[in-house]
Scaffold this motif. Structure first.
Motif, mmCIF file in Angstrom:
data_model
loop_
_atom_site.group_PDB
_atom_site.id
_atom_site.type_symbol
_atom_site.label_atom_id
_atom_site.label_comp_id
_atom_site.label_asym_id
_atom_site.label_seq_id
_atom_site.Cartn_x
_atom_site.Cartn_y
_atom_site.Cartn_z
ATOM 1 N N LEU A 242 18.689 38.808 54.772
ATOM 2 C CA LEU A 242 19.401 38.546 55.933
ATOM 3 C C LEU A 242 20.676 39.457 55.916
ATOM 4 O O LEU A 242 20.989 40.221 56.952
ATOM 5 N N GLY A 243 21.116 39.839 54.851
ATOM 6 C CA GLY A 243 22.438 40.533 54.563
ATOM 7 C C GLY A 243 21.870 41.945 54.703
ATOM 8 O O GLY A 243 22.734 42.751 54.914
ATOM 9 N N GLY A 244 20.860 42.326 54.559
ATOM 10 C CA GLY A 244 20.276 43.628 54.734
ATOM 11 C C GLY A 244 19.886 44.195 53.182
ATOM 12 O O GLY A 244 20.908 44.403 52.322
ATOM 13 N N ILE A 245 18.670 44.307 53.163
ATOM 14 C CA ILE A 245 18.262 44.247 51.455
ATOM 15 C C ILE A 245 18.727 45.729 51.068
ATOM 16 O O ILE A 245 18.599 46.675 51.736
ATOM 17 N N GLY A 246 19.079 45.790 49.900
ATOM 18 C CA GLY A 246 19.598 46.839 49.434
ATOM 19 C C GLY A 246 21.310 46.971 49.225
ATOM 20 O O GLY A 246 21.743 47.910 48.766
ATOM 21 N N ASN A 247 21.800 46.043 50.235
ATOM 22 C CA ASN A 247 23.382 46.234 50.352
ATOM 23 C C ASN A 247 24.092 45.068 49.506
ATOM 24 O O ASN A 247 23.649 43.711 49.830
ATOM 25 N N ILE A 248 24.874 45.472 48.655
ATOM 26 C CA ILE A 248 25.374 44.409 47.739
ATOM 27 C C ILE A 248 26.453 43.398 48.530
ATOM 28 O O ILE A 248 26.171 42.107 48.616
ATOM 29 N N THR A 249 27.160 43.860 49.519
ATOM 30 C CA THR A 249 28.084 42.919 50.206
ATOM 31 C C THR A 249 27.258 42.131 51.235
ATOM 32 O O THR A 249 27.452 40.902 51.286
ATOM 33 N N GLY A 250 26.263 42.792 51.845
ATOM 34 C CA GLY A 250 25.220 41.952 52.578
ATOM 35 C C GLY A 250 24.660 40.939 51.894
ATOM 36 O O GLY A 250 24.456 39.695 52.431
ATOM 37 N N ALA A 251 24.324 40.951 50.570
ATOM 38 C CA ALA A 251 23.645 39.983 49.673
ATOM 39 C C ALA A 251 24.758 38.754 49.635
ATOM 40 O O ALA A 251 24.136 37.530 49.634
ATOM 41 N N MET A 252 26.009 39.391 49.295
ATOM 42 C CA MET A 252 27.029 38.026 49.156
ATOM 43 C C MET A 252 26.819 37.348 50.315
ATOM 44 O O MET A 252 27.071 36.069 50.609
ATOM 45 N N LEU A 253 27.147 38.166 51.541
ATOM 46 C CA LEU A 253 27.174 37.492 52.794
ATOM 47 C C LEU A 253 26.045 36.572 53.179
ATOM 48 O O LEU A 253 26.247 35.318 53.736
ATOM 49 N N GLY A 254 24.943 37.272 52.950
ATOM 50 C CA GLY A 254 23.904 36.349 53.175
ATOM 51 C C GLY A 254 23.427 35.134 52.523
ATOM 52 O O GLY A 254 23.217 34.143 53.071
ATOM 53 N N GLY A 255 23.927 35.205 51.254
ATOM 54 C CA GLY A 255 23.906 33.832 50.458
ATOM 55 C C GLY A 255 24.965 32.991 51.004
ATOM 56 O O GLY A 255 24.560 31.812 51.127
ATOM 57 N N LEU A 256 26.039 33.359 51.439
ATOM 58 C CA LEU A 256 27.185 32.186 51.929
ATOM 59 C C LEU A 256 26.381 31.615 53.205
ATOM 60 O O LEU A 256 26.422 30.486 53.179
ATOM 61 N N ILE A 257 25.864 32.797 54.130
ATOM 62 C CA ILE A 257 25.342 32.051 55.237
ATOM 63 C C ILE A 257 24.477 30.867 54.914
ATOM 64 O O ILE A 257 24.230 29.947 55.785
ATOM 65 N N ILE A 258 23.267 31.371 54.320
ATOM 66 C CA ILE A 258 22.318 30.279 53.917
ATOM 67 C C ILE A 258 22.804 29.059 53.510
ATOM 68 O O ILE A 258 22.376 28.188 54.102
ATOM 69 N N GLY A 259 23.650 29.274 52.609
ATOM 70 C CA GLY A 259 24.262 27.973 52.075
ATOM 71 C C GLY A 259 24.789 27.204 53.024
ATOM 72 O O GLY A 259 24.671 25.998 53.160
ATOM 73 N N MET A 260 25.914 27.993 53.968
ATOM 74 C CA MET A 260 26.414 26.950 54.607
ATOM 75 C C MET A 260 25.668 26.390 55.825
ATOM 76 O O MET A 260 25.762 25.483 56.494
ATOM 77 N N VAL A 261 24.752 27.246 56.342
ATOM 78 C CA VAL A 261 23.608 26.753 57.389
ATOM 79 C C VAL A 261 23.111 25.451 56.726
ATOM 80 O O VAL A 261 22.712 25.045 57.790
ATOM 81 N N GLU A 262 22.494 25.713 55.644
ATOM 82 C CA GLU A 262 21.759 24.563 55.087
ATOM 83 C C GLU A 262 22.489 23.315 55.151
ATOM 84 O O GLU A 262 22.211 22.341 55.510
ATOM 85 N N ILE A 263 23.896 23.400 54.375
ATOM 86 C CA ILE A 263 24.590 22.218 54.380
ATOM 87 C C ILE A 263 25.089 21.721 55.887
ATOM 88 O O ILE A 263 24.949 20.438 56.022
ATOM 89 N N PHE A 264 25.615 22.561 56.725
ATOM 90 C CA PHE A 264 25.772 21.993 58.141
ATOM 91 C C PHE A 264 24.581 21.722 59.052
ATOM 92 O O PHE A 264 24.791 20.738 59.811
ATOM 93 N N GLY A 265 23.533 22.367 58.615
ATOM 94 C CA GLY A 265 22.200 21.707 59.475
ATOM 95 C C GLY A 265 22.139 20.318 59.080
ATOM 96 O O GLY A 265 21.815 19.558 59.942
ATOM 97 N N ALA A 266 22.317 20.175 57.612
ATOM 98 C CA ALA A 266 21.864 18.823 57.120
ATOM 99 C C ALA A 266 23.267 17.759 57.645
ATOM 100 O O ALA A 266 22.863 16.570 57.938
#
Lengths: 303, 378
Positions: A242-266
């Motif tokens: 999601l963050g753009g594989i190979g990109n460090i900042t992207g992975a951090m952002l992607g992790g936060l987004i996935i976690g947030m979406v999961e919690i807010f979806g629930a």
């Protein structure tokens, strides 16, 4: 409003954990274009090593007198252990295939994942192992929002590690060597950068971060199990993509987004579809921007 | 030529023990089905060990006439319907005469359909969903209680013993957990409790913070936690405690397991569960407990029912002096004895009655806290 803030804190904690795991995927991909499916198992191994060390300290009686010292030591030792484990795995399962097709390495990664997960099952048993969560107890209330110290520790440690990693990759000579290897292995070896060493180091750092996440998960959820690496591994991989594989900042952002979406979806729709929301976000981002959120500057900052 | 002859002789010699082995010994084969690996392995292994304990007892009593030994073929269902059907087919190929199992209702229901094609008697020690015995299968029996008894008992318990007026229900969408949660919701509405919310989680989820925050907002008196697995239950109990949920946590028979307390620790204290009543002072229970703990360690939940189920099957075969399913069924229907778990007597539909009571977790132990007949004890 309190409800929203409480869920935000839940989401940040979960997202931080995903981000820590996602970094390993993205760093390894950045350097050798391999999706290391065994990465989730480093996370599980970290969770187990943590509880083993903690019970070892408890056995010596230090845990009552110096609880935080013991936790800190356990985290550092576990990170070191998983770093060595990852270097070993890299040496055995990926290095001989460096010149083979990418598919061969991928299959090797899948095999390693099954091997490690079953190894954990055989040595540690099939049952949940309880974590001494009571070591980091309590929290504070703001209105009706409860923030546990454990959540603060997780968020704080995540930020610390992320900042540390950024400094390592973008400010030090080693980081420069890593970025150079990621860009061009042959060219970087011409300027006396040992690509084998850099690759091993990348594995070690990624696994160290995952190991730390493993201990945090153990504390946060109160137990570890041999197959705990699978689902978070998949989610973190999704976060990395999601963050753009190979990109460090992207992975951090992607992790936060996935976690947030999961919690807010629930929180606002239903708990049964929380995985669905996470993957819907992933698919829609990839549909409109196949390189991921931060994927455009692939050649520049990837590791 | 001479070399060939030698080879043939050698093979012949090697075959002798095999032929001799099968020729004289007649083995009674029975099967067990339960999740031996995966998240439900704790309960599944209890069931297998319960059956083994029963075989041990029967052997001590002289075995079964006409058979030199009783062999158990434990099958792993992993609480997965597909794997359960595969396990049932495997047991059919092994020509077992009866099956003890399975654990999850979602495994028992499809597996029993497969076994029914061959008229193999099946006794489930742990599947509480109504449909298990409500489908009219002639050789399906059940040692434990039914969820349509458990659900009203649970609601009565919450109202009478806890004085609760409202509840929030969570389930994890298995045949068992969702069926039971549906039953609790229905009974609660009928008996005048307010259902303030209902949501589902997925099996294997670890993070329940979102749903527990939602439950906390409703301020319900009770959080009714209907999960398939005590491992998820411990996680939910820990997180509920951490989020400062003030509702009392009430759960069901799947949380009756020592591992639930071992993992949840402090968070398990003050949790209530409904589970079948077992009189632990009967000589039958004590004899069983002694034998089980000697060989397999701590007694879990459904091992006791599995033990009784295996005793029923083996004694029925012994008394019928046959493995004909019709004759076995006739004997099972005549059963009338004090087992380790309860007094065993079957009804025409294959059930053996429910006796749910409320347990409270106190100082790391399950204590009988309330019975429908006597109300709160002590």
């Amino acid at each position: 409003m309190d409800y929203f803030i409480q869920q935000l804190i839940n989401g940040l904690t979960l997202g931080g954990l995903y981000a820590l795991i996602a970094l390993g995927y993205t760093m390894v991909y950045g350097v050798i274009q391999l999706i290391n499916f065994a990465h989730g198992e480093f996370f599980a191994a970290g969770g187990y090593m943590g509880v083993i060390l903690l019970s070892f300290f408890a056995g010596l009686g230090y845990i009552d007198t110096h609880p935080f010292l013991c936790i800190g030591a356990s985290i550092l030792l576990t990170m070191a252990y998983c770093a060595f484990l990852a270097m070993g795995v890299e040496r055995v399962a990926y290095k001989p295939l460096r010149r083979a097709s990418r598919l061969a390495a991928l299959v090797s990664a899948l095999g390693m994942s099954i091997f490690l997960s079953n190894g954990l099952m055989l040595t540690q048993g099939v049952f949940d192992k309880a974590y001494p969560s009571e070591l980091i107890q309590g929290g504070f209330e703001v209105g009706t929002v409860i923030v546990s110290y454990l959540q603060l520790v997780i968020m704080g440690l995540t930020i610390l590690l992320l900042v540390g990693l950024n400094i390592l990759v973008f400010k030090t000579r080693v980081g420069m060597a890593m970025r150079a290897t990621a860009q061009d292995k042959i060219m970087s070896s011409l300027v006396a950068i040992s690509s084998n060493r850099i690759i091993a180091m990348t594995f070690a750092i990624g696994a160290g971060l995952a190991a730390c996440a493993g201990i945090m998960v153990g504390f946060y959820y109160g137990s570890v199990r041999y197959d705990m690496g699978f689902v978070p591994g998949i989610k973190a991989f999704a976060a990395a993509v999601l963050g753009g594989i190979g990109n460090i900042t992207g992975a951090m952002l992607g992790g936060l987004i996935i976690g947030m979406v999961e919690i807010f979806g629930a929180a606002y729709i239903s708990g049964q579809y929380k995985d669905v929301f996470a993957f819907i976000i992933l698919i829609s981002v990839l549909y409109f921007k196949p390189t991921g959120i931060m994927g455009e500057n692939v050649d520049d900052t990837r590791v | 030529m001479r070399k060939n002859l030698f080879t043939i002789l050698l093979i012949g010699l090697l075959l002798v023990p095999l032929v001799a082995g099968t020729g004289f010994a007649k083995t009674l084969k029975i099967g067990s089905m339960s999740p031996l690996t995966g998240p439900y392995a704790a309960d599944g292994n209890d069931i297998k060990n319960g059956v083994l304990t029963a075989i041990d007892v029967i052997n001590d009593q002289g075995g079964i006439p006409g058979y030199s030994k009783i062999e158990l073929f434990p099958q792993d269902t992993a609480c997965d319907p597909k794997q359960a059907v595969a396990a049932a087919n495997k047991l059919i190929n092994l020509e077992v005469v009866g099956v003890i199992g399975a654990y999850c209702s979602s495994s028992t229901i499809p597996a029993s359909e497969t076994l029914a094609e061959e008229d193999i008697p099946m006794i489930t020690p742990a599947s509480t969903n109504e449909k298990v015995t409500d489908r009219g299968l002639p050789y399906m029996f059940r040692m434990c209680g039914r969820d349509d008894d458990q659900a009203p008992t649970a609601v009565k318990f919450m109202m009478e013993a806890l004085g609760a007026k409202s509840l929030f229900i969570v389930d994890d969408k298995t045949t068992y957990s969702q069926g039971l949660a549906d039953g609790v919701e229905k009974s609660a509405r009928k008996m005048g409790m307010k259902v303030l919310g209902r949501d589902h989680v997925n099996q294997g989820d670890k993070d329940f913070s979102a749903i527990l925050t939602m439950a906390k907002r409703t301020n319900a008196d009770v959080l009714y936690m209907s999960l398939q697995n005590h491992a998820s239950g411990s996680l939910m109990a820990i997180q509920a405690r951490r989020l400062g949920l003030k509702s009392t946590v009430v759960s069901q028979d799947a949380m009756y397991h020592p591992n639930f307390i071992k993992v949840a620790k402090d968070a398990a204290e003050g949790v209530y569960v409904t589970y079948g009543f077992t009189d632990k002072s009967t000589p039958e229970f004590r004899a069983y407990a002694q034998r089980f703990t000697k060989n397999y360690g701590e007694i879990g939940a459904y091992g006791t029912y599995a033990y009784d189920a295996a005793l029923v099957l083996l004694n029925a075969i012994k008394k019928a002096n046959s493995t004909d399913p019709k004759k076995i069924k006739k004997q099972i229907m005549k059963m009338n004895f004090q087992g380790a778990s309860k007094f065993v007597k079957f009804r025409p539909n294959g059930d053996s009655g429910s006796d749910y009571v409320g347990y409270k977790i106190e100082n790391g132990e399950y204590i009988v806290y309330w019975t429908p007949q006597k109300g709160i004890l002590k």
